[in-house]
Design a protein around this motif. Sequence first.
Motif, mmCIF file in Angstrom:
data_model
loop_
_atom_site.group_PDB
_atom_site.id
_atom_site.type_symbol
_atom_site.label_atom_id
_atom_site.label_comp_id
_atom_site.label_asym_id
_atom_site.label_seq_id
_atom_site.Cartn_x
_atom_site.Cartn_y
_atom_site.Cartn_z
ATOM 1 N N VAL A 147 0.937 -1.094 -0.105
ATOM 2 C CA VAL A 147 0.029 -0.011 0.005
ATOM 3 C C VAL A 147 0.890 1.254 -0.074
ATOM 4 N N VAL A 148 1.812 1.288 0.830
ATOM 5 C CA VAL A 148 2.560 2.591 0.965
ATOM 6 C C VAL A 148 3.578 2.783 -0.263
ATOM 7 N N GLY A 149 4.052 1.664 -0.937
ATOM 8 C CA GLY A 149 4.814 1.663 -2.181
ATOM 9 C C GLY A 149 3.901 2.162 -3.348
ATOM 10 N N ALA A 150 2.675 1.532 -3.385
ATOM 11 C CA ALA A 150 1.720 1.944 -4.386
ATOM 12 C C ALA A 150 1.353 3.488 -4.276
ATOM 13 N N VAL A 151 1.136 3.953 -3.065
ATOM 14 C CA VAL A 151 0.627 5.313 -2.893
ATOM 15 C C VAL A 151 1.874 6.432 -3.317
ATOM 16 N N LEU A 152 2.988 5.830 -2.887
ATOM 17 C CA LEU A 152 4.150 6.810 -3.175
ATOM 18 C C LEU A 152 4.379 6.715 -4.629
ATOM 19 N N ILE A 153 4.284 5.750 -5.288
ATOM 20 C CA ILE A 153 4.422 5.776 -6.758
ATOM 21 C C ILE A 153 3.307 6.689 -7.482
ATOM 22 N N GLY A 154 2.003 6.508 -6.936
ATOM 23 C CA GLY A 154 1.034 7.087 -7.224
ATOM 24 C C GLY A 154 1.054 8.745 -7.126
ATOM 25 N N LEU A 155 1.693 9.140 -6.056
ATOM 26 C CA LEU A 155 1.896 10.581 -5.806
ATOM 27 C C LEU A 155 3.203 11.033 -6.587
ATOM 28 N N ALA A 156 3.944 10.285 -7.014
ATOM 29 C CA ALA A 156 5.094 10.760 -7.791
ATOM 30 C C ALA A 156 4.654 10.771 -9.408
ATOM 31 N N LEU A 157 3.850 9.935 -9.819
ATOM 32 C CA LEU A 157 3.186 9.954 -11.041
ATOM 33 C C LEU A 157 2.282 11.267 -11.284
ATOM 34 N N THR A 158 1.587 11.724 -10.243
ATOM 35 C CA THR A 158 0.745 12.820 -10.367
ATOM 36 C C THR A 158 1.579 14.005 -10.124
ATOM 37 N N GLY A 159 2.955 14.070 -9.637
ATOM 38 C CA GLY A 159 3.658 15.173 -9.409
ATOM 39 C C GLY A 159 3.407 15.795 -8.267
ATOM 40 N N THR A 160 2.831 15.392 -7.221
ATOM 41 C CA THR A 160 2.622 15.687 -5.884
ATOM 42 C C THR A 160 3.624 15.676 -5.121
ATOM 43 N N ILE A 161 4.323 14.829 -5.004
ATOM 44 C CA ILE A 161 5.579 14.849 -4.180
ATOM 45 C C ILE A 161 7.065 14.774 -4.986
ATOM 46 N N GLY A 162 6.850 14.693 -6.293
ATOM 47 C CA GLY A 162 8.091 14.670 -6.981
ATOM 48 C C GLY A 162 8.839 13.502 -7.188
ATOM 49 N N VAL A 163 10.159 13.488 -7.426
ATOM 50 C CA VAL A 163 11.049 12.217 -7.930
ATOM 51 C C VAL A 163 10.871 11.298 -6.686
ATOM 52 N N TRP A 164 10.912 12.066 -5.545
ATOM 53 C CA TRP A 164 11.199 11.123 -4.223
ATOM 54 C C TRP A 164 10.216 10.106 -3.917
ATOM 55 N N GLY A 165 9.002 10.154 -4.619
ATOM 56 C CA GLY A 165 8.048 9.217 -4.517
ATOM 57 C C GLY A 165 8.311 7.853 -5.107
ATOM 58 N N TRP A 166 9.424 8.035 -6.046
ATOM 59 C CA TRP A 166 9.803 6.559 -6.911
ATOM 60 C C TRP A 166 10.491 5.916 -5.768
ATOM 61 N N ILE A 167 10.739 6.248 -4.577
ATOM 62 C CA ILE A 167 11.459 5.457 -3.480
ATOM 63 C C ILE A 167 10.508 4.344 -3.124
ATOM 64 N N GLY A 168 9.005 4.573 -3.291
ATOM 65 C CA GLY A 168 8.068 3.653 -3.291
ATOM 66 C C GLY A 168 8.383 2.211 -3.935
#
Length: 64
Positions: free
Chosen positions: A15-36
């Motif tokens: 869940v955490v990984g998918a949320v972080l990746i989703g936020l990165a894809l939408t540009g909400t949290i930027g590149v750091w979201g790919w740590i998901g």
Amino acid sequence: MKSNVGAVDKILRIVVGAVLIGLALTGTIGVWGWIGVLPLATGLFNFCPAYQLLGINTCKLSKK
């Protein structure tokens, strides 16, 4: 690779990984979201290298 990630741990990681990746894809949290990708992969493979190094195992032990 011996499984060392339990059921609850696995669900949380996915869940955490998918949320972080989703936020990165939408540009909400930027590149750091790919740590998901890390928690998502460890959740899907039921194996965490850090747990192995630290001697942690969240899987239920089977009685034999």
